[in-house]
Design a protein around this motif. Structure first.
Motif, PDB file in Angstrom:
ATOM      1  N   MET A   1       0.843  -1.186   0.000  1.00  0.00           N
ATOM      2  CA  MET A   1       0.000   0.000   0.000  1.00  0.00           C
ATOM      3  C   MET A   1       0.883   1.242   0.000  1.00  0.00           C
ATOM      4  N   ARG A   2       0.456   2.254  -0.773  1.00  0.00           N
ATOM      5  CA  ARG A   2       1.144   3.539  -0.799  1.00  0.00           C
ATOM      6  C   ARG A   2       0.187   4.593  -0.263  1.00  0.00           C
ATOM      7  N   LEU A   3       0.540   5.215   0.847  1.00  0.00           N
ATOM      8  CA  LEU A   3      -0.336   6.167   1.505  1.00  0.00           C
ATOM      9  C   LEU A   3      -0.130   7.574   0.958  1.00  0.00           C
ATOM     10  N   LYS A   4      -1.227   8.266   0.727  1.00  0.00           N
ATOM     11  CA  LYS A   4      -1.177   9.672   0.310  1.00  0.00           C
ATOM     12  C   LYS A   4      -1.154  10.545   1.560  1.00  0.00           C
ATOM     13  N   VAL A   5      -0.166  11.459   1.628  1.00  0.00           N
ATOM     14  CA  VAL A   5       0.093  12.201   2.860  1.00  0.00           C
ATOM     15  C   VAL A   5       0.006  13.711   2.613  1.00  0.00           C
ATOM     16  N   LEU A   6      -0.562  14.418   3.591  1.00  0.00           N
ATOM     17  CA  LEU A   6      -0.522  15.877   3.651  1.00  0.00           C
ATOM     18  C   LEU A   6       0.285  16.260   4.889  1.00  0.00           C
ATOM     19  N   ILE A   7       1.293  17.109   4.717  1.00  0.00           N
ATOM     20  CA  ILE A   7       2.103  17.604   5.829  1.00  0.00           C
ATOM     21  C   ILE A   7       1.617  18.996   6.204  1.00  0.00           C
ATOM     22  N   VAL A   8       1.305  19.200   7.483  1.00  0.00           N
ATOM     23  CA  VAL A   8       0.827  20.505   7.948  1.00  0.00           C
ATOM     24  C   VAL A   8       1.739  20.991   9.068  1.00  0.00           C
ATOM     25  N   ASP A   9       2.550  21.999   8.772  1.00  0.00           N
ATOM     26  CA  ASP A   9       3.486  22.541   9.754  1.00  0.00           C
ATOM     27  C   ASP A   9       3.895  23.935   9.273  1.00  0.00           C
ATOM     28  N   ASP A  10       3.953  24.890  10.186  1.00  0.00           N
ATOM     29  CA  ASP A  10       4.296  26.259   9.787  1.00  0.00           C
ATOM     30  C   ASP A  10       5.793  26.435   9.544  1.00  0.00           C
ATOM     31  N   GLU A  11       6.609  25.464   9.943  1.00  0.00           N
ATOM     32  CA  GLU A  11       8.055  25.576   9.763  1.00  0.00           C
ATOM     33  C   GLU A  11       8.499  24.816   8.512  1.00  0.00           C
ATOM     34  N   LEU A  12       9.131  25.522   7.614  1.00  0.00           N
ATOM     35  CA  LEU A  12       9.578  24.925   6.349  1.00  0.00           C
ATOM     36  C   LEU A  12      10.568  23.790   6.579  1.00  0.00           C
ATOM     37  N   LEU A  13      11.504  23.975   7.509  1.00  0.00           N
ATOM     38  CA  LEU A  13      12.499  22.933   7.767  1.00  0.00           C
ATOM     39  C   LEU A  13      11.844  21.667   8.321  1.00  0.00           C
ATOM     40  N   ALA A  14      10.827  21.845   9.161  1.00  0.00           N
ATOM     41  CA  ALA A  14      10.136  20.680   9.715  1.00  0.00           C
ATOM     42  C   ALA A  14       9.407  19.920   8.617  1.00  0.00           C
ATOM     43  N   ARG A  15       8.779  20.654   7.694  1.00  0.00           N
ATOM     44  CA  ARG A  15       8.093  19.989   6.576  1.00  0.00           C
ATOM     45  C   ARG A  15       9.107  19.260   5.696  1.00  0.00           C
ATOM     46  N   SER A  16      10.242  19.883   5.474  1.00  0.00           N
ATOM     47  CA  SER A  16      11.274  19.268   4.634  1.00  0.00           C
ATOM     48  C   SER A  16      11.798  17.989   5.253  1.00  0.00           C
ATOM     49  N   ARG A  17      12.006  18.004   6.577  1.00  0.00           N
ATOM     50  CA  ARG A  17      12.507  16.793   7.248  1.00  0.00           C
ATOM     51  C   ARG A  17      11.488  15.669   7.151  1.00  0.00           C
ATOM     52  N   LEU A  18      10.210  15.984   7.355  1.00  0.00           N
ATOM     53  CA  LEU A  18       9.184  14.945   7.253  1.00  0.00           C
ATOM     54  C   LEU A  18       9.110  14.390   5.841  1.00  0.00           C
ATOM     55  N   ARG A  19       9.225  15.259   4.860  1.00  0.00           N
ATOM     56  CA  ARG A  19       9.196  14.792   3.465  1.00  0.00           C
ATOM     57  C   ARG A  19      10.339  13.814   3.217  1.00  0.00           C
ATOM     58  N   THR A  20      11.520  14.132   3.748  1.00  0.00           N
ATOM     59  CA  THR A  20      12.673  13.247   3.576  1.00  0.00           C
ATOM     60  C   THR A  20      12.444  11.907   4.264  1.00  0.00           C
ATOM     61  N   LEU A  21      11.949  11.947   5.504  1.00  0.00           N
ATOM     62  CA  LEU A  21      11.690  10.714   6.235  1.00  0.00           C
ATOM     63  C   LEU A  21      10.630   9.867   5.534  1.00  0.00           C
ATOM     64  N   LEU A  22       9.597  10.505   5.028  1.00  0.00           N
ATOM     65  CA  LEU A  22       8.543   9.763   4.327  1.00  0.00           C
ATOM     66  C   LEU A  22       9.094   9.071   3.081  1.00  0.00           C
ATOM     67  N   GLY A  23      10.067   9.697   2.451  1.00  0.00           N
ATOM     68  CA  GLY A  23      10.690   9.080   1.291  1.00  0.00           C
ATOM     69  C   GLY A  23      11.466   7.822   1.631  1.00  0.00           C
ATOM     70  N   ASP A  24      11.859   7.690   2.908  1.00  0.00           N
ATOM     71  CA  ASP A  24      12.607   6.514   3.356  1.00  0.00           C
ATOM     72  C   ASP A  24      11.716   5.419   3.918  1.00  0.00           C
ATOM     73  N   CYS A  25      10.407   5.685   4.014  1.00  0.00           N
ATOM     74  CA  CYS A  25       9.487   4.712   4.596  1.00  0.00           C
ATOM     75  C   CYS A  25       9.176   3.593   3.598  1.00  0.00           C
ATOM     76  N   SER A  26       8.984   2.407   4.140  1.00  0.00           N
ATOM     77  CA  SER A  26       8.592   1.264   3.331  1.00  0.00           C
ATOM     78  C   SER A  26       7.615   0.417   4.127  1.00  0.00           C
ATOM     79  N   ALA A  27       6.706  -0.257   3.410  1.00  0.00           N
ATOM     80  CA  ALA A  27       5.751  -1.182   4.048  1.00  0.00           C
ATOM     81  C   ALA A  27       4.971  -0.542   5.189  1.00  0.00           C
ATOM     82  N   PRO A  28       4.149   0.475   4.929  1.00  0.00           N
ATOM     83  CA  PRO A  28       3.807   1.011   3.617  1.00  0.00           C
ATOM     84  C   PRO A  28       4.743   2.142   3.196  1.00  0.00           C
ATOM     85  N   THR A  29       4.753   2.390   1.903  1.00  0.00           N
ATOM     86  CA  THR A  29       5.425   3.575   1.397  1.00  0.00           C
ATOM     87  C   THR A  29       4.458   4.749   1.468  1.00  0.00           C
ATOM     88  N   ALA A  30       4.986   5.951   1.209  1.00  0.00           N
ATOM     89  CA  ALA A  30       4.150   7.144   1.316  1.00  0.00           C
ATOM     90  C   ALA A  30       4.524   8.142   0.235  1.00  0.00           C
TER      91      ALA A  30
END
Length: 246
Positions: A1-30
């Motif tokens: 399964m590949r999950l569709k994700v929305l990131i909600v955070d007022d800090e750009l760096l925090a959103r960027s870090r989550l995007r990077t971590l999500l790219g490393d996720c597997s089973a499920p991917t995101a």
């Protein structure tokens, strides 16, 4: 399964870090479908395009993450909510809003992956229940809006004073009506376990020893996807045992 994700955070760096971590996720991917810097942007996006899960910071300018989660519950297709915050003191409020998980910053990949797995299990469970009576719905009147809740997603119905609590894995609703009428109308779907409660037969996972402040020592059922236990009356215990054993 590949999950569709929305990131909600007022800090750009925090959103960027989550995007990077999500790219490393597997089973499920995101896949990150969008980012929002505040609650208004998040709601505007979700009104156009639903996602599977929203990763939400709590402390943001304007409406905070807890208010946003409350608003998302009113959407026709609300996403699962996972809070991602530097503050741990809001955990109780978060789970009262039916959050799937509560992550504290800095987020570790293992914890993020575990949260996504919870979302995946929730979605898979709802899909297992959905094929049963997909045409049947309960009509819920909620704060000036009308919502159609698929009967196949309802885990239990519980009488509370003059109202009935309708519980799905995603949220709770309030319905005016009679528990007896619902039991008579949907006998193949629901089973009486107590004078004040009906449960969805396909959702039953276990029958366990349980202590209730009002009822005392006894038995309770555990349902798929929620932590809450529902007390079983002595009169209904044999029928519930038979259901679990079948």
């Amino acid at each position: 399964m590949r999950l569709k994700v929305l990131i909600v955070d007022d800090e750009l760096l925090a959103r960027s870090r989550l995007r990077t971590l999500l790219g490393d996720c597997s089973a499920p991917t995101a896949s990150v479908e969008a980012e929002a810097a505040n609650a208004a942007q998040a709601v505007a996006w979700l009104q156009r395009q639903p996602v599977d899960v929203a990763l939400i910071d709590i402390h943001m300018p304007g409406a905070d993450g807890l208010s946003l989660a409350q608003t998302l519950r009113t959407l026709p297709n609300p996403p699962a909510v996972v809070f991602v915050t530097a503050h741990a003191e809001h955990a109780v409020q978060a789970f009262e809003l039916d959050a799937v998980d509560y992550l504290t910053k800095p987020v570790r990949l293992e914890r993020l992956q575990a949260a996504l797995q919870k979302v995946e299990r929730l979605m898979q469970s709802e899909r297992r229940l959905a094929p049963d009576l997909p045409q049947e719905v309960l009509i819920i009147q909620d704060r000036g809006r009308t919502e159609r809740v698929p009967l196949a997603q309802v885990l239990y119905l519980k009488a509370e004073l003059k109202y009935i609590t309708v519980r799905t894995q995603a949220k709770s609703y309030i319905l005016e009506g009679s528990l007896n009428e619902l039991e008579e109308k949907y006998p193949t779907r629901f089973m009486r376990i107590h004078r004040n409660a009906l449960i969805a037969k396909p959702a039953v996972r276990a029958l366990e020893k349980h202590y209730d402040a009002e009822e005392g020592e006894g038995w309770a059922v555990r349902l798929d996807g929620i932590e809450e236990r529902l007390f079983v009356s002595r009169r209904q215990l044999a029928a519930v045992r038979a259901l679990v054993a079948s």
